[in-house]
Every structure is written in C-alpha cells, then in structure tokens.
Design a protein around this motif. Structure first.
Motif, short mmCIF file in Angstrom:
data_model
loop_
_atom_site.label_atom_id
_atom_site.label_comp_id
_atom_site.label_asym_id
_atom_site.label_seq_id
_atom_site.Cartn_x
_atom_site.Cartn_y
_atom_site.Cartn_z
N THR A 108 0.51 -1.29 -0.05
CA THR A 108 -0.04 -0.10 0.19
C THR A 108 0.92 1.16 0.09
N GLY A 109 2.16 1.13 0.30
CA GLY A 109 2.99 2.25 0.76
C GLY A 109 2.77 3.00 1.83
N SER A 110 1.92 2.66 2.60
CA SER A 110 1.94 3.40 4.01
C SER A 110 3.13 3.23 4.93
N VAL A 111 3.26 4.25 5.91
CA VAL A 111 4.25 3.98 6.66
C VAL A 111 3.64 4.45 8.38
N ARG A 112 4.06 3.76 9.06
CA ARG A 112 3.41 3.92 10.56
C ARG A 112 4.54 4.02 11.39
N GLU A 113 4.62 5.35 12.09
CA GLU A 113 5.72 5.31 13.08
C GLU A 113 5.47 5.12 14.44
N HIS A 114 6.53 4.29 15.16
CA HIS A 114 6.24 3.93 16.59
C HIS A 114 7.25 4.40 17.35
N ALA A 115 7.22 5.00 18.56
CA ALA A 115 8.45 5.61 19.44
C ALA A 115 8.68 4.54 20.51
N ILE A 116 9.51 3.76 20.34
CA ILE A 116 9.97 2.59 21.08
C ILE A 116 11.16 3.19 22.19
N HIS A 117 12.13 3.41 21.59
CA HIS A 117 13.40 3.55 22.28
C HIS A 117 13.65 5.07 22.62
N THR A 118 14.84 5.24 23.56
CA THR A 118 15.05 6.80 23.65
C THR A 118 16.67 7.03 22.94
N LYS A 119 17.04 6.14 22.37
CA LYS A 119 18.48 6.39 21.57
C LYS A 119 18.31 5.42 20.31
N ASP A 120 19.57 5.29 19.65
CA ASP A 120 19.63 4.75 18.40
C ASP A 120 18.88 3.17 18.48
N VAL A 121 18.11 2.90 17.51
CA VAL A 121 17.81 1.66 17.36
C VAL A 121 18.56 0.86 16.64
N LEU A 122 19.56 -0.19 16.92
CA LEU A 122 20.54 -0.63 16.28
C LEU A 122 20.49 -2.00 15.64
N SER A 123 19.36 -2.73 16.01
CA SER A 123 18.89 -3.94 15.29
C SER A 123 17.38 -4.31 15.58
N VAL A 124 16.78 -4.75 14.50
CA VAL A 124 15.49 -5.23 14.71
C VAL A 124 15.37 -6.69 14.15
N ALA A 125 14.61 -7.47 14.41
CA ALA A 125 14.51 -8.80 13.66
C ALA A 125 13.00 -9.23 13.92
N VAL A 126 12.49 -10.06 13.06
CA VAL A 126 11.17 -10.73 12.92
C VAL A 126 11.15 -12.08 13.25
N SER A 127 10.22 -12.53 14.02
CA SER A 127 10.25 -13.82 14.30
C SER A 127 9.64 -14.78 13.04
N ALA A 128 10.06 -16.17 13.18
CA ALA A 128 9.94 -16.99 11.91
C ALA A 128 8.25 -17.02 11.63
N CYS A 129 7.47 -16.87 12.44
CA CYS A 129 5.92 -16.76 12.68
C CYS A 129 5.57 -15.47 11.92
N SER A 130 6.29 -14.44 11.83
CA SER A 130 6.11 -13.04 11.41
C SER A 130 5.23 -12.37 12.40
N SER A 131 4.99 -13.02 13.61
CA SER A 131 4.01 -12.26 14.46
C SER A 131 4.70 -11.44 15.80
N TYR A 132 6.14 -11.28 15.72
CA TYR A 132 6.95 -10.76 16.91
C TYR A 132 7.97 -9.81 16.27
N LEU A 133 8.18 -9.02 16.93
CA LEU A 133 9.26 -8.11 16.32
C LEU A 133 10.27 -7.81 17.79
N VAL A 134 11.57 -8.04 17.74
CA VAL A 134 12.53 -7.87 18.79
C VAL A 134 13.29 -6.49 18.15
N THR A 135 13.57 -5.77 19.28
CA THR A 135 14.30 -4.54 18.97
C THR A 135 15.43 -4.37 19.99
N GLY A 136 16.59 -3.77 19.36
CA GLY A 136 17.62 -3.57 20.39
C GLY A 136 18.31 -2.14 20.32
#
Length: 399
Positions: A277-305
């Motif tokens: 769709t070309g849409s972008v949604r923004e989420h404020a999660i951390h207070t400093k640089d987000v250095l890594s993101v990963a999605v689970s194999a089932c595509s249901s969870y996201l982990v951020t560091g």
C-alpha cells in the motif's frame, strides 16, 4: 479382644518408631547431599572464573604487538577450519552459562585474517558471505572453499579497520544472499550482483547511498537513510520525515499476504512500511539509536535492540506494534538481536551472546569471542556469529 487390641497397638507403635527413624536418616542423607551440592557449585564457579581468566589471557595475547618479521597468526591460519564437536556445555571455544535449554555445537570455524564488517548465511545453508575493508568474499560450505569477489574499484580510498567507530560504520559495507546470487555493497556506493555458480559479477547499479539490505523470498530490499526499496522493480517508499532522523537497521517479513519492512532510526523510533500500500506507520519505542531489529519466523513478533541498553519484544498486528515485554534491561549497548524459535538472541559490546526465553528472562550466556560479537544470525537450525577477533563461527543450535 483386648489382648488383640494391645498387640495391634504395639505393632503400630513399632512401625511408627521405625518410620521416624527412617525419616531421620533420610533427612541426614539429604543434608549430606545438599552439602555436596554446595561444594560442587563452588568448584564449578571457581572453574568458570579460571576459564574466564584463561580466555582473557588468550585474548590479550592475540592483541599483543607482533615482532618484526614474524609470521602473523591471522595470515598463517587464514582459511577455513573444520571442527566436529559434541554439544558444548563447557566447551573448547565458548562456555554456556545458565539453564541448559539450548544445545549448541560448533560446525565450522573460520579465521578470516581480518575483521568482517557484515556476515550472512544463505537460507539454503550452502554459502557464507562477508565483506571486509578491501572486498567481499563468499565461502561454499560444501567444500569449505573461499572465493574472493574482486571488482574494479581498487582506486577508492579505504578506511582502515582500526579507525574510530569501526569499519562497518565507516565503510557501510553490506551483503545479502539470495538463491543463486549474492549482493554486495561497498564504500563506492555501488550495489553489485554476483553469481554463486561462477562467482562472477553479473550486474552493478548505483551509486546510491544505502544503510542496510536484506533478502526475503529471493527478492532484495535495500534501505537508505529515509527510504526502503525493492531492487527487482525499483519500487521505493519514503518514510522518514524528520530531517534530524535517519534509519539504521531493517527487517522484513510476510504478514497476511503482504510485505512489511521494519526499520530502526537514530531517534529511537521503529517504522513499519507496508510495501503493497505504500503506507508508513511510526512507533516511538526507544530513547536512543535502534541498532537492530528482527522478526520471528511466524512473522508475529518483532524484537528491537538499542543504544539505550534495552530490548523490546513487540507484537506485530498489520502495520501496528504493541509491547509484549519491555523495556528489558540488557546492561550494555545492544548491537544485534535475532530469533531462535521462541528464544531471543542478543549481543552487545561485552563479547557475550545472551539467550532470552519467551518471557524475556536471560537463560543462557555464550562466552568465548575475544572481541565484541557484532553480527549474529540464525537460519534454520544454524547460527552464525562474527566478532572483532577476526573469527566467524557457525553453530548448530536446537532446544
């Protein structure tokens, strides 16, 4: 009748006294076992400290300046080593600390002779690709042969690996492996496609400033500081509107038939791109640089560091994210995160890789690299780790 009653009474009394005596003996035996267990734990703790001291000593020897004319160990050992080892609990290279929920065994160990900026393992587990300050390499795991991917950009000024902030940040070198091709991006800002059959250059495009790239279902997605793009058809979506912000990392997943791309930014935000769709949604999660993101194999969870020393586990719901656990204190800058089934793997700048369970409780620690582990990835039942000590290791991991 009374005689029978007293006989039964005496018999029950003797049985009761016998039970009390046996119970006392069992308690005494239990105390002895607990004392032995305490001594064993103390000895185990001493052994762990000894192992750490030995590892630190070995790491210090590796960092010692070499004598003039002496053969460099990195050059002498350059190539591929093969190690067949059993399940590592207290092993040759790494020490597993904590609850033994995960079996880890070393499959391959590569002494690259240089610090890899980025390392990836192909989905079919046949190829290992990595980039350095000079060029890119690919290793075919079947015969453990290393192939150098040479290009014509030899006149480009290179940044040495001992430069401030490290080579990966200075050079921005990237690598991704699809089914029959490997993509590399080096300091000349050119994206190159290499054949994994002939190890020859197939095509090149650019120059274009990129920050990350990742393949999904044999389609390559690249990320710039403000956009993401699908390379095959050039479809690009711009998402960063703040001039002071920029994207640092990315992860892709298929969700409900569409392609979602998650990016982490300098200001601690996570952006969710819906490529259909070309849409972008923004989420404020951390207070400093987000250095890594990963999605689970089932595509249901996201982990951020993040550089704020925390980890978040998020639930993916279309293009929205909800916090499941977090912030989880890591105690160090989180350089890399990824999933292993229900476990989260994270590494920082302290040479240690940590495993977290589904409730984000730290359950295991892998200790062994002599320098910070800056790249960790999981493909199927294999995990690849790369460190500043110039070594890349491939592990078999299972629960």
């Amino acid at each position: 009748m009374y005689r029978r009653f007293f006989e039964l009474h005496d018999l029950m009394k003797k049985e009761y006294e016998s039970i009390l005596t046996e119970n006392t003996q069992l308690k005494k035996r239990l105390r002895e076992i607990e004392d032995k267990q305490e001594h064993i734990l103390m000895d185990l703790d001493k052994s762990r400290h000894c192992i750490r001291d030995m590892q630190n000593y070995i790491a210090s020897l590796r960092r010692m300046p070499e004598k003039h004319g002496a053969e460099r160990p990195a050059e002498r050992d350059r190539g591929v080593e093969r190690k067949d080892m059993p399940c590592l609990k207290m092993g040759h290279d790494w020490v597993v600390e904590g609850v033994p929920l995960i079996n880890v065994s070393l499959l391959h160990s590569f002494n690259l002779g240089c610090v890899p900026a980025m390392v990836v393992l192909s989905d079919n587990q046949r190829f290992l690709g990595f980039t350095t300050d000079l060029c890119s390499y690919v290793i075919r795991l079947e015969d453990r042969s290393m192939h150098q991917l040479s290009n014509a950009s030899q006149s480009i000024e290179r940044v040495p690996f001992d430069a401030p902030n490290g080579a990966s940040r200075e050079l921005g070198t990237l690598v991704a492996i699809c089914e029959n091709a490997m993509y590399t991006y080096e300091s000349d800002s050119v994206l190159r496609k290499w054949s994994l059959d002939t190890f020859k250059l197939e095509s090149a495009s650019g120059p274009e400033k990129l920050c990350a790239m990742q393949q999904r279902d044999n389609e390559l997605y690249v990320m710039g500081s403000t956009f993401v793009k699908r390379v095959q058809d050039g479809h690009a979506v711009h998402g960063v509107s703040n001039a002071e912000d920029r994207q640092l990392c990315m992860a892709t997943c298929k969700h409900k038939g569409g392609m979602l791309i998650f990016t982490g930014t300098h200001l601690g935000k996570v952006l969710c791109y819906d490529m259909s769709t070309g849409s972008v949604r923004e989420h404020a999660i951390h207070t400093k640089d987000v250095l890594s993101v990963a999605v689970s194999a089932c595509s249901s969870y996201l982990v951020t560091g993040s550089a704020d020393e925390t980890i978040f586990l998020l639930k993916v719901q279309s293009d929205t994210l909800s916090v499941v656990f977090g912030p989880v204190s890591f105690g160090d800058t989180v350089v890399n995160v990824c999933f292993l089934d229900a476990f989260v793997i994270a590494s920082g700048t302290d040479n240690v890789v940590r495993f977290f369970d589904k409730e984000m409780k730290s359950v295991e620690r892998l200790v062994g690299h002599g320098e910070p582990v800056h790249s960790v990835g999981v493909v199927g039942g294999m995990m690849v780790s790369a460190s500043g000590d110039g070594r890349v290791r491939i592990w078999s991991v299972c629960q």
